[in-house]
Design a protein around this motif. Sequence first.
Motif, short mmCIF file in Angstrom:
data_model
loop_
_atom_site.label_atom_id
_atom_site.label_comp_id
_atom_site.label_asym_id
_atom_site.label_seq_id
_atom_site.Cartn_x
_atom_site.Cartn_y
_atom_site.Cartn_z
N GLU A 121 32.19 -20.34 18.96
CA GLU A 121 31.39 -19.67 19.98
C GLU A 121 31.94 -20.21 21.41
O GLU A 121 32.31 -21.31 21.64
N ASP A 122 31.54 -19.29 22.17
CA ASP A 122 32.00 -19.20 23.72
C ASP A 122 30.83 -20.23 24.45
O ASP A 122 30.00 -19.61 24.86
N ASN A 123 30.95 -21.58 24.27
CA ASN A 123 29.79 -22.57 24.51
C ASN A 123 30.32 -23.20 25.87
O ASN A 123 31.42 -23.87 25.92
N LEU A 124 29.58 -23.06 27.01
CA LEU A 124 29.75 -23.81 28.17
C LEU A 124 30.03 -25.40 28.02
O LEU A 124 31.13 -25.84 28.21
N LEU A 125 28.97 -25.99 27.33
CA LEU A 125 29.18 -27.47 27.23
C LEU A 125 30.20 -28.03 26.36
O LEU A 125 31.03 -29.04 26.63
N MET A 126 30.54 -27.30 25.43
CA MET A 126 31.84 -27.70 24.57
C MET A 126 33.10 -27.43 25.08
O MET A 126 33.95 -28.24 25.01
N LYS A 127 33.04 -26.32 25.64
CA LYS A 127 34.39 -26.17 26.77
C LYS A 127 34.53 -27.04 27.59
O LYS A 127 35.57 -27.54 27.84
N LEU A 128 33.47 -27.51 28.41
CA LEU A 128 33.47 -28.29 29.38
C LEU A 128 33.99 -29.88 28.91
O LEU A 128 34.94 -30.31 29.49
N LEU A 129 33.40 -30.08 27.74
CA LEU A 129 33.87 -31.65 27.02
C LEU A 129 35.30 -31.33 26.74
O LEU A 129 36.15 -32.45 26.89
N SER A 130 35.63 -30.35 26.24
CA SER A 130 37.16 -30.18 25.63
C SER A 130 38.11 -30.34 27.04
O SER A 130 39.19 -30.83 26.94
N VAL A 131 37.81 -29.58 28.12
CA VAL A 131 38.27 -29.62 29.20
C VAL A 131 38.62 -31.19 29.86
O VAL A 131 39.76 -31.63 30.17
N LYS A 132 37.59 -32.00 29.67
CA LYS A 132 37.51 -33.10 30.40
C LYS A 132 38.18 -34.31 29.46
O LYS A 132 38.46 -35.38 29.89
N THR A 133 38.34 -34.08 28.23
CA THR A 133 38.63 -35.09 27.40
C THR A 133 40.19 -35.16 27.14
O THR A 133 40.92 -34.41 27.32
N PRO A 134 40.62 -36.48 27.51
CA PRO A 134 42.05 -36.75 27.89
C PRO A 134 42.48 -36.78 26.40
O PRO A 134 42.34 -37.97 25.80
N ALA A 135 43.41 -35.97 26.03
CA ALA A 135 44.21 -35.83 24.70
C ALA A 135 45.69 -35.41 24.99
O ALA A 135 45.87 -34.24 25.78
N ARG A 136 46.65 -36.06 23.99
CA ARG A 136 47.88 -35.56 24.24
C ARG A 136 48.16 -34.15 23.48
O ARG A 136 48.68 -33.61 23.78
N LEU A 137 47.38 -33.75 22.23
CA LEU A 137 47.51 -32.73 21.61
C LEU A 137 46.27 -31.99 21.40
O LEU A 137 45.15 -32.86 20.94
N LYS A 138 45.95 -30.93 21.61
CA LYS A 138 44.32 -30.09 21.50
C LYS A 138 44.48 -29.05 20.39
O LYS A 138 45.38 -28.19 20.46
N VAL A 139 43.85 -29.15 19.63
CA VAL A 139 43.71 -28.12 18.24
C VAL A 139 42.26 -27.64 18.30
O VAL A 139 41.23 -28.25 18.44
#
Length: 177
Positions: A121-139
Motif C-alpha cells: 500500500e502507498d502508506n505515508l508512515l511506512m514510506k517515511l520509515l523506509s526513507v529514514k532507515t539506514p540500510a545498504r540495500l533496500k528490497v
Amino acid sequence: MILKGLQDKFKVKSGLKYLQEEMEKPPLAVERDKGITSIGCIVDVDNFPKADRFYDLIEEFSLRPNAIKIIGYKRDFDKNSPFAIQMFSDKDLGWKGDIENGYVLEFLGREYDLLINYYQEDNLLMKLLSVKTPARLKVGFSSLDPKLNDLILNTPFKDFDEFKEELKKYLTVLNEL
C-alpha cells in the motif's frame, strides 16, 4: 475534536512534504562490508499478519539469532494488544515527518545490511520509515515508488516462501550471501 482533525491533516501534509524532499535527495551511503549480517523488516501487519515468518531468514541466510529486527505497521493499533513484534500506527505521526514511537526510534538506531519493505500500500508512515532507515540495500515490491527500493521483487504479496526464494536468489547473484 475539530482542532485535532485539523492538526492531523497538517501533520500528514507536513509528512508528505518531508517525504518528497527526502526522496529527491540521493540516498545516504551506509558504510558496511559486503554480505548480509543484519536485516531490518518493515511489515504491513494489516495485510500480512504472520510477520514473525521473517525470523525464518535467520536459518535461511545462516545469521546470528539477533540479526533480524522486525517492526510492524497496523492502521489502528491498541497498545494493550499482544503482538510478538514491535508495532507502530497512524497515531504515531508527528510534525515534519517524525514518527513518535519508541520502537521506531530503536529501529532507526541501528544500521542494516538489508531492509525489507514488506508492504504494497502507498502508506505515508511506512514510506517515511523506509526513507529514514539506514540500510545498504533496500528490497520491496513493484507496487511501490521505485525510489524507495534498490531491488524490486515481483512476487505475490501473500506468498512469503516465494518471496524468500527470490530474495535468496538475487542476493546470491549480487554476492551478498
